[in-house]
Write an enzyme that holds these catalytic residues in place. Structure first.
Site, mmCIF file in Angstrom:
data_model
loop_
_atom_site.group_PDB
_atom_site.id
_atom_site.type_symbol
_atom_site.label_atom_id
_atom_site.label_comp_id
_atom_site.label_asym_id
_atom_site.label_seq_id
_atom_site.Cartn_x
_atom_site.Cartn_y
_atom_site.Cartn_z
ATOM 1 C CG HIS A 104 13.551 -24.498 -41.388
ATOM 2 N ND1 HIS A 104 12.997 -23.251 -41.560
ATOM 3 C CD2 HIS A 104 12.983 -25.002 -40.258
ATOM 4 C CE1 HIS A 104 12.132 -23.014 -40.592
ATOM 5 N NE2 HIS A 104 12.100 -24.047 -39.781
ATOM 6 C CB CYS A 114 11.863 -26.553 -36.930
ATOM 7 S SG CYS A 114 11.058 -28.076 -37.499
#
Length: 446
Positions: free
Chosen positions: A328, A347
């Site tokens: 992301h 992440c």
């Protein structure tokens, strides 16, 4: 019988000629192992001369393309064999006595003779970063260029200045470098990844992502991966969609610890962060009715609205997996300027992620060019764009590898996983070897 390492095999073959060549990055120059140093070839390797054309219509695209000036992929179908070859070459260096140690307080300056110049020269020759006939013996321009090559291969800023971090990397024993190669080989051989014409790789220790097309890296991006206490996992998956202007559903572990701690100190924290609390039916509930003691697993969900304040930024790349991690954007892009990029909860935050999103989408849907991606984000509307053709993605943990141009790369074992893996593998091998039926015996001994 104990696990037979690549170094042990090299020791048995100590009387044989050199097992391979170590090649330098950036210039593609080849320098054999220390017994027979030679000058680099005049030009680039013709086998890799044809590179794909990469459109560079935006500053971000140009940046991603510039980072991919070396089009050699970290991970492809030949990686395991190349790592094995590199380990044998470094084992040959070990058999020949390794490399000299550079004093940690050594100083080097071009044009000024130093007491440690010859040590540095020998160190660079042994690892193939310098040809013996390309230096005067003192610290000169040729040695500075060799230092740059060494720095690039070890993930350091290629300044040509012998910094303390450069000396520390030079003084890592060759035996440890071999162990890194062995651990990386073990990991690669146990991966089951379906390489496609187009795929994405995140090498966690290197903190870079690569977009690979037709066996060449066409894009390379800086990434921020998990902290040492919250490491990013190794995995293989498929990228299924690109989400523009995503919301962020806070993981329960973060809600229990970090969000709860903020709310105990500041009851207005959620409102300021544009977050809401939802019940099991996804309905909003009053934050003041929630137990923020942090002693129990939350029976609620915290979700952050989309916008410039959102922790996921403007783009999320969906890649369903059992770890619930993904790639992301971020609202803290300044962090990409740091050399140490281990700062997430697991992440992978991607620099220039809009460029990656465009690369993922535009192959099958040409209308999703960079201008279209930017325009869709500018509306502020949440939009999920599914990929007609899923793109394979692998998150790998390689602290040592060799690319197709024979460049051997090393990175720090930030998560301290290499020795754990090798010790576990050795224990497993010893257990099965005692019974005489270990299926991997032949592989481990070669």
């Amino acid at each position: 019988m104990q696990r037979m390492t690549i170094l042990a095999v090299a020791l048995m073959l100590a009387g044989t000629p050199a097992l391979g060549q170590v090649t330098n990055q950036v210039t593609n120059q080849v320098a054999p192992l220390p017994a027979t140093p030679a000058a680099p070839p005049a030009g680039p390797n013709p086998a890799h001369a044809a590179q794909p054309k990469v459109p560079a219509s935006t500053a971000e695209a140009r940046s991603a393309a510039a980072l991919a000036l070396s089009h050699e992929a970290t991970y492809d179908e030949g990686t395991a064999q190349r790592i094995r070859e590199a380990a044998l070459s470094y084992s040959d260096i070990a058999v020949r006595g390794g490399w000299p140690i550079i004093p940690s307080d050594a100083k080097f300056a071009i044009g000024a003779a130093g007491s440690n110049d010859d040590l540095l020269r020998q160190r660079l020759i042994v690892s193939g970063d310098l040809a013996a006939d390309k230096t005067s013996g003192t610290f000169d321009e040729a040695m500075a260029e060799a230092v740059k090559r060494f720095q690039v291969r070890h993930g350091l800023a290629p300044t040509g200045t012998v910094t303390p971090r450069t000396i520390a990397a030079m003084n890592v024993p060759v035996q440890k470098r071999i162990r890194q190669l062995e651990a990386s080989l073990e990991r690669v051989q146990n991966m089951n990844f379906a390489f496609g014409q187009r795929y994405v790789v995140v090498n966690i220790p290197a903190t870079f992502a690569e977009a690979v097309e037709n066996d060449h890296v066409v894009r390379r991006y800086r990434v921020i991966v998990g902290k040492t206490e919250k490491p990013s996992p190794t995995l293989t998956a498929e990228i299924t969609a690109v989400v523009l202007n995503p919301t962020w559903t806070v993981p329960s572990s973060i809600a229990k610890t970090e969000i709860s701690a903020h709310m105990r100190k500041d009851p207005g924290y959620l409102a300021r962060m544009h977050m809401e609390v939802l019940d099991a039916r996804d309905q909003p509930i009053d934050p003041h009715s929630v137990d923020w003691s942090g002693t129990r697993t939350p029976n609620f969900t915290v979700r952050q609205a989309n916008g410039t304040f959102n922790a996921l930024g403007a783009v999320k790349i969906d890649m369903p997996n059992s770890y619930s991690v993904y790639m992301h954007d971020t609202n803290q892009r300044n962090l990409f300027n740091d050399d140490y990029r281990f700062d997430s909860h697991g992440c992978s935050r991607v620099d220039n992620v809009r460029d990656l999103a465009t690369w993922l989408l535009s192959e099958e849907m040409p209308k999703w060019n960079r201008a279209a991606v930017d325009a869709a984000i500018a509306t502020g509307a949440h939009q999920e764009v599914s990929l007609p053709k899923k793109v394979p993605v692998a998150w790998i943990y390689l602290t040592a590898w060799m690319t197709r141009d024979q460049t051997v790369q090393f990175r720090n074992d930030v998560y301290a996983q290499d020795e754990q893996l090798l010790e576990a593998t050795a224990e497993e091998a010893a257990f099965f070897n005692q019974a005489g039926n270990h299926p991997l015996t032949a592989h481990l001994a070669r």
